[in-house]
Design an enzyme around this catalytic site. Structure first.
Site, PDB file in Angstrom:
ATOM      1  N   SER A 105     -26.531  11.179   0.152  1.00 55.91           N
ATOM      2  CA  SER A 105     -27.468  11.330  -0.965  1.00 55.91           C
ATOM      3  C   SER A 105     -28.728  10.519  -0.737  1.00 55.91           C
ATOM      4  O   SER A 105     -28.684   9.449  -0.117  1.00 55.91           O
ATOM      5  CB  SER A 105     -26.790  10.853  -2.261  1.00 55.91           C
ATOM      6  OG  SER A 105     -27.726  10.717  -3.309  1.00 55.91           O
ATOM      7  N   TYR A 130     -22.910   4.852  -7.465  1.00 57.10           N
ATOM      8  CA  TYR A 130     -22.901   6.156  -6.805  1.00 57.10           C
ATOM      9  C   TYR A 130     -23.516   6.042  -5.409  1.00 57.10           C
ATOM     10  O   TYR A 130     -22.958   6.537  -4.421  1.00 57.10           O
ATOM     11  CB  TYR A 130     -23.667   7.184  -7.643  1.00 57.10           C
ATOM     12  CG  TYR A 130     -23.882   8.499  -6.927  1.00 57.10           C
ATOM     13  CD1 TYR A 130     -22.795   9.287  -6.574  1.00 57.10           C
ATOM     14  CD2 TYR A 130     -25.161   8.946  -6.600  1.00 57.10           C
ATOM     15  CE1 TYR A 130     -22.972  10.496  -5.913  1.00 57.10           C
ATOM     16  CE2 TYR A 130     -25.352  10.145  -5.927  1.00 57.10           C
ATOM     17  CZ  TYR A 130     -24.252  10.916  -5.599  1.00 57.10           C
ATOM     18  OH  TYR A 130     -24.439  12.104  -4.924  1.00 57.10           O
TER      19      TYR A 130
END
Length: 313
Positions: A105, A130
Site C-alpha cells: 500500500s 494498517y
C-alpha cells in the site's frame, strides 16, 4: 493467458456481503474459475488448498483494509494481514510456486515528504497500524525470498477506485451522500492530494507482472541497501496514476458526473492520514512497459454509471 484460477475469500461482513457476492457471480460465470470460501487465518484450510491445487502463481490481494478502521480495530489487522499472509508464505514454501505477488500500500510511505514517492526510499515512519501491517508484509516476503528462494513481488497500490469498489472509500461515501442530499466530510479542508488509480490500471499492472519473475539484484549492496530490490528474488513496485489530484477537484468532477452539488463539511486532517500521495512509477514502466493513466474524469464517470445501474438510482 490460459490460467485456471482459484479465487479465495472469506466473504466477511466488513462491508456489504451482497456486493462481494455480486462481484463473485461475475467470476463464477467464467469456465476456468473456481471459488473457495475460506479464511487466510485458517492454516489447515490454506495448507490443504495449496497441497491440492499445485499453484504456479499466487496473487494475494486479501487484507483487512482501511487506515481509519485500523485505529479502532487494531487486532483485526494483525490477525488478517500478518497471520493470514504468513499462511500464504508457508503455503508457497511447502508447495513451491514460480511467483508470489502481493498487495502492499502507498500508506507505507507514512511521514515521507519527498515527492513523488519512490520504492528506492526508506519507509520507516508509518502513521497507522494498517501501514505497519503492509510494511511487515514486505519484510516477511523478503525473509521468505531469502530463506527459500521464493520469488516475491510487492505492489504498493495508490488509492484504488472504480466500479464494484469498497463502500468505505471516499468515492463511494461521497456518491451515496450527494445523491441522498446529505453533507460529506472533507478532511484537511480539502487540501489533500491523492494519486487516485483506476482499478483497470491496477489489474493491468498485476497481469503484466505475473510473468515478470524477480531475480536477485547482482548490484545490491548491504553498505548502501536499495529498499526496492535485494540479493534475494524480491521486488517492490508502485502502481499509481503518477498524477495527484486535489480532493476538492475530485469532488468537483464527481459533482459534474452526478449532476448534483455536494454539501461540504470541512474538517481538519484525521489521525493516521497523510496530506499527499504521489507515485513514482519509473520502475514499473521499465519492468513491464506500462504506466497507469486513466483520467479521473473517465474513472469517476465509469463508477457513477455503475453505481446508478447497480443501486438502480
Amino acid at each position: 493467458m490460459g490460467y485456471t484460477v482459484v479465487g479465495l475469500d472469506n466473504l466477511n461482513d466488513y462491508y456489504d456481503v451482497n456486493l462481494k457476492k455480486a462481484r463473485l457471480a461475475i467470476l463464477q460465470a467464467l469456465p476456468d474459475f473456481t471459488f473457495v470460501q475460506a479464511d487466510l487465518q485458517d492454516k489447515p484450510a490454506i495448507d490443504a488448498l495449496f497441497a491440492k491445487s499445485g499453484f504456479s502463481v499466487v496473487i494475494n490481494l486479501a487484507a483487512q483494509a482501511g487506515v481509519r478502521y485500523s485505529i479502532q480495530n487494531p487486532y483485526a489487522y494483525l490477525d488478517s494481514n500478518l497471520t493470514g499472509f504468513l499462511n500464504v508464505l508457508e503455503g508457497c514454501r511447502n508447495n513451491p510456486v514460480a511467483h508470489l505477488i502481493y498487495a502492499s500500500s502507498s500508506s507505507v510511505y507514512g511521514a515521507n515528504r519527498k515527492m513523488p514517492f519512490s520504492v528506492h526510499d526508506n519507509v520507516d515512519h508509518p502513521l497507522a497500524l494498517y501501514a505497519v501491517s503492509k510494511k511487515a508484509n514486505e519484510l516477511m516476503a523478503h525473509a521468505y525470498s531469502n530463506l527459500y528462494q521464493i520469488p516475491t513481488t510487492g505492489l504498493r497500490f495508490f488509492t484504488v477506485y472504480g466500479p464494484y469498489g469498497r463502500p468505505d472509500m471516499a468515492l463511494f461515501i461521497f456518491t451515496k451522500a450527494i445523491l441522498e442530499g446529505r453533507p460529506i466530510d472533507v478532511y484537511n479542508n480539502g487540501k489533500m492530494l491523492r494519486d487516485f488509480t483506476y482499478v483497470d490500471d491496477i489489474v493491468e499492472g498485476i497481469v503484466r507482472l505475473v510473468p515478470h519473475i524477480p531475480k536477485g539484484n547482482p548490484a545490491w549492496s548491504g553498505e548502501a541497501p536499495d529498499p526496492a530490490t535485494s540479493f534475494a528474488p524480491y521486488r517492490i513496485f508502485n502502481i499509481g496514476n503518477n498524477q495527484p489530484v486535489e480532493l476538492l477537484h475530485f469532488i468537483e468532477v464527481l459533482e459534474n458526473k452526478l449532476g448534483k452539488k455536494a454539501v461540504k463539511n470541512f474538517l481538519p486532517l484525521q489521525d493516521g492520514d497523510v496530506p499527499a500521495t504521489f507515485a513514482n512509477v519509473d520502475d514499473l514502466v521499465n519492468a513491464v512497459d506500462f504506466k497507469p493513466g486513466t483520467p479521473i474524469e473517465t474513472g469517476i464517470g465509469n463508477f457513477v454509471t455503475w453505481y446508478r445501474s447497480y443501486y438502480k438510482i
